[in-house]
Design a protein around this motif. Structure first.
Motif, PDB file in Angstrom:
ATOM      1  N   GLN A   1       6.196 -10.675   7.928  1.00 59.94           N
ATOM      2  CA  GLN A   1       6.338 -11.278   6.604  1.00 59.94           C
ATOM      3  C   GLN A   1       6.025 -12.768   6.657  1.00 59.94           C
ATOM      4  N   ALA A   2       6.468 -13.435   7.719  1.00 63.67           N
ATOM      5  CA  ALA A   2       6.153 -14.860   7.883  1.00 63.67           C
ATOM      6  C   ALA A   2       4.640 -15.049   7.955  1.00 63.67           C
ATOM      7  N   ALA A   3       3.960 -14.182   8.691  1.00 63.75           N
ATOM      8  CA  ALA A   3       2.502 -14.270   8.816  1.00 63.75           C
ATOM      9  C   ALA A   3       1.828 -14.055   7.468  1.00 63.75           C
ATOM     10  N   ARG A   4       2.336 -13.151   6.677  1.00 66.28           N
ATOM     11  CA  ARG A   4       1.743 -12.894   5.358  1.00 66.28           C
ATOM     12  C   ARG A   4       1.852 -14.116   4.447  1.00 66.28           C
ATOM     13  N   VAL A   5       3.003 -14.773   4.492  1.00 62.78           N
ATOM     14  CA  VAL A   5       3.177 -15.987   3.693  1.00 62.78           C
ATOM     15  C   VAL A   5       2.268 -17.091   4.220  1.00 62.78           C
ATOM     16  N   LEU A   6       2.202 -17.226   5.542  1.00 67.01           N
ATOM     17  CA  LEU A   6       1.360 -18.256   6.151  1.00 67.01           C
ATOM     18  C   LEU A   6      -0.124 -17.997   5.909  1.00 67.01           C
ATOM     19  N   GLU A   7      -0.502 -16.740   5.793  1.00 67.82           N
ATOM     20  CA  GLU A   7      -1.892 -16.416   5.471  1.00 67.82           C
ATOM     21  C   GLU A   7      -2.258 -16.980   4.096  1.00 67.82           C
ATOM     22  N   LYS A   8      -1.344 -16.827   3.139  1.00 64.10           N
ATOM     23  CA  LYS A   8      -1.581 -17.369   1.802  1.00 64.10           C
ATOM     24  C   LYS A   8      -1.567 -18.897   1.824  1.00 64.10           C
ATOM     25  N   LEU A   9      -0.681 -19.469   2.626  1.00 69.54           N
ATOM     26  CA  LEU A   9      -0.643 -20.922   2.758  1.00 69.54           C
ATOM     27  C   LEU A   9      -1.938 -21.422   3.371  1.00 69.54           C
ATOM     28  N   HIS A  10      -2.431 -20.731   4.376  1.00 71.75           N
ATOM     29  CA  HIS A  10      -3.698 -21.117   5.012  1.00 71.75           C
ATOM     30  C   HIS A  10      -4.856 -21.036   4.011  1.00 71.75           C
ATOM     31  N   ALA A  11      -4.831 -20.043   3.156  1.00 72.61           N
ATOM     32  CA  ALA A  11      -5.878 -19.929   2.140  1.00 72.61           C
ATOM     33  C   ALA A  11      -5.820 -21.106   1.162  1.00 72.61           C
ATOM     34  N   ALA A  12      -4.617 -21.568   0.872  1.00 75.45           N
ATOM     35  CA  ALA A  12      -4.458 -22.693  -0.049  1.00 75.45           C
ATOM     36  C   ALA A  12      -4.757 -24.031   0.619  1.00 75.45           C
ATOM     37  N   GLU A  13      -4.497 -24.106   1.931  1.00 75.67           N
ATOM     38  CA  GLU A  13      -4.696 -25.351   2.682  1.00 75.67           C
ATOM     39  C   GLU A  13      -5.436 -25.046   3.988  1.00 75.67           C
ATOM     40  N   PRO A  14      -6.709 -24.716   3.907  1.00 77.12           N
ATOM     41  CA  PRO A  14      -7.447 -24.267   5.093  1.00 77.12           C
ATOM     42  C   PRO A  14      -7.620 -25.331   6.185  1.00 77.12           C
ATOM     43  N   LEU A  15      -7.408 -26.587   5.866  1.00 74.13           N
ATOM     44  CA  LEU A  15      -7.578 -27.645   6.871  1.00 74.13           C
ATOM     45  C   LEU A  15      -6.283 -28.014   7.582  1.00 74.13           C
ATOM     46  N   ALA A  16      -5.176 -27.402   7.212  1.00 73.99           N
ATOM     47  CA  ALA A  16      -3.883 -27.698   7.832  1.00 73.99           C
ATOM     48  C   ALA A  16      -3.749 -26.899   9.125  1.00 73.99           C
TER      49      ALA A  16
ATOM     50  N   LEU B   1       1.480 -13.807  13.758  1.00 76.92           N
ATOM     51  CA  LEU B   1       0.732 -12.557  13.919  1.00 76.92           C
ATOM     52  C   LEU B   1       0.951 -11.996  15.316  1.00 76.92           C
ATOM     53  N   ALA B   2       0.834 -12.846  16.320  1.00 80.68           N
ATOM     54  CA  ALA B   2       1.021 -12.398  17.704  1.00 80.68           C
ATOM     55  C   ALA B   2       2.438 -11.867  17.923  1.00 80.68           C
ATOM     56  N   LEU B   3       3.426 -12.551  17.376  1.00 84.72           N
ATOM     57  CA  LEU B   3       4.817 -12.114  17.539  1.00 84.72           C
ATOM     58  C   LEU B   3       5.105 -10.811  16.804  1.00 84.72           C
ATOM     59  N   SER B   4       4.281 -10.497  15.814  1.00 84.96           N
ATOM     60  CA  SER B   4       4.462  -9.240  15.078  1.00 84.96           C
ATOM     61  C   SER B   4       3.585  -8.133  15.655  1.00 84.96           C
ATOM     62  N   GLU B   5       3.176  -8.342  16.897  1.00 80.02           N
ATOM     63  CA  GLU B   5       2.367  -7.363  17.637  1.00 80.02           C
ATOM     64  C   GLU B   5       1.007  -7.133  16.979  1.00 80.02           C
ATOM     65  N   GLN B   6       0.460  -8.196  16.412  1.00 75.01           N
ATOM     66  CA  GLN B   6      -0.867  -8.147  15.800  1.00 75.01           C
ATOM     67  C   GLN B   6      -1.797  -9.101  16.559  1.00 75.01           C
ATOM     68  N   GLN B   7      -1.716  -9.041  17.907  1.00 78.62           N
ATOM     69  CA  GLN B   7      -2.495  -9.951  18.738  1.00 78.62           C
ATOM     70  C   GLN B   7      -3.996  -9.811  18.491  1.00 78.62           C
ATOM     71  N   ASP B   8      -4.470  -8.597  18.312  1.00 78.24           N
ATOM     72  CA  ASP B   8      -5.902  -8.388  18.083  1.00 78.24           C
ATOM     73  C   ASP B   8      -6.360  -9.059  16.795  1.00 78.24           C
ATOM     74  N   LYS B   9      -5.554  -8.938  15.748  1.00 79.42           N
ATOM     75  CA  LYS B   9      -5.894  -9.586  14.485  1.00 79.42           C
ATOM     76  C   LYS B   9      -5.875 -11.107  14.647  1.00 79.42           C
ATOM     77  N   ALA B  10      -4.877 -11.626  15.365  1.00 81.50           N
ATOM     78  CA  ALA B  10      -4.784 -13.073  15.597  1.00 81.50           C
ATOM     79  C   ALA B  10      -6.014 -13.562  16.362  1.00 81.50           C
ATOM     80  N   ARG B  11      -6.416 -12.826  17.375  1.00 78.03           N
ATOM     81  CA  ARG B  11      -7.581 -13.202  18.173  1.00 78.03           C
ATOM     82  C   ARG B  11      -8.853 -13.165  17.315  1.00 78.03           C
TER      83      ARG B  11
END
Length: 75
Positions: free
Chosen positions: A29-44, A55-65
């Motif tokens: 859930q944290a990654a999902r919120v941060l994904e939207k934040l990244h879309a709003a602020e892509p240079l941060a 993403l990595a902590l949620s066992e989504q290492q492949d997606k993070a990579r």
């Protein structure tokens, strides 16, 4: 309120939400919120790194990579 003040309030609320998810180890859930934040602020970069970490902590290492490699190509 000024636009800059509203942005700071919004950013604070979003980061508080992320911290709450992280505190409860709800990294996906944290990654999902941060994904939207990244879309709003892509240079941060700090938000982008935190997004990949969650993403990595949620066992989504492949997606993070994959996302990291896509951004690496752009840069």
């Amino acid at each position: 309120l000024e636009r800059q003040t509203l942005h700071k309030l919004w950013l604070g609320a979003v980061l508080n939400l992320v911290e709450g998810f992280e505190a409860h180890e709800n990294f996906l859930q944290a990654a999902r919120v941060l994904e939207k934040l990244h879309a709003a602020e892509p240079l941060a970069e700090d938000h982008f790194r935190r997004y990949l970490k969650n993403l990595a902590l949620s066992e989504q290492q492949d997606k993070a990579r994959e996302i990291f490699e896509q951004h690496e190509k752009i840069l």
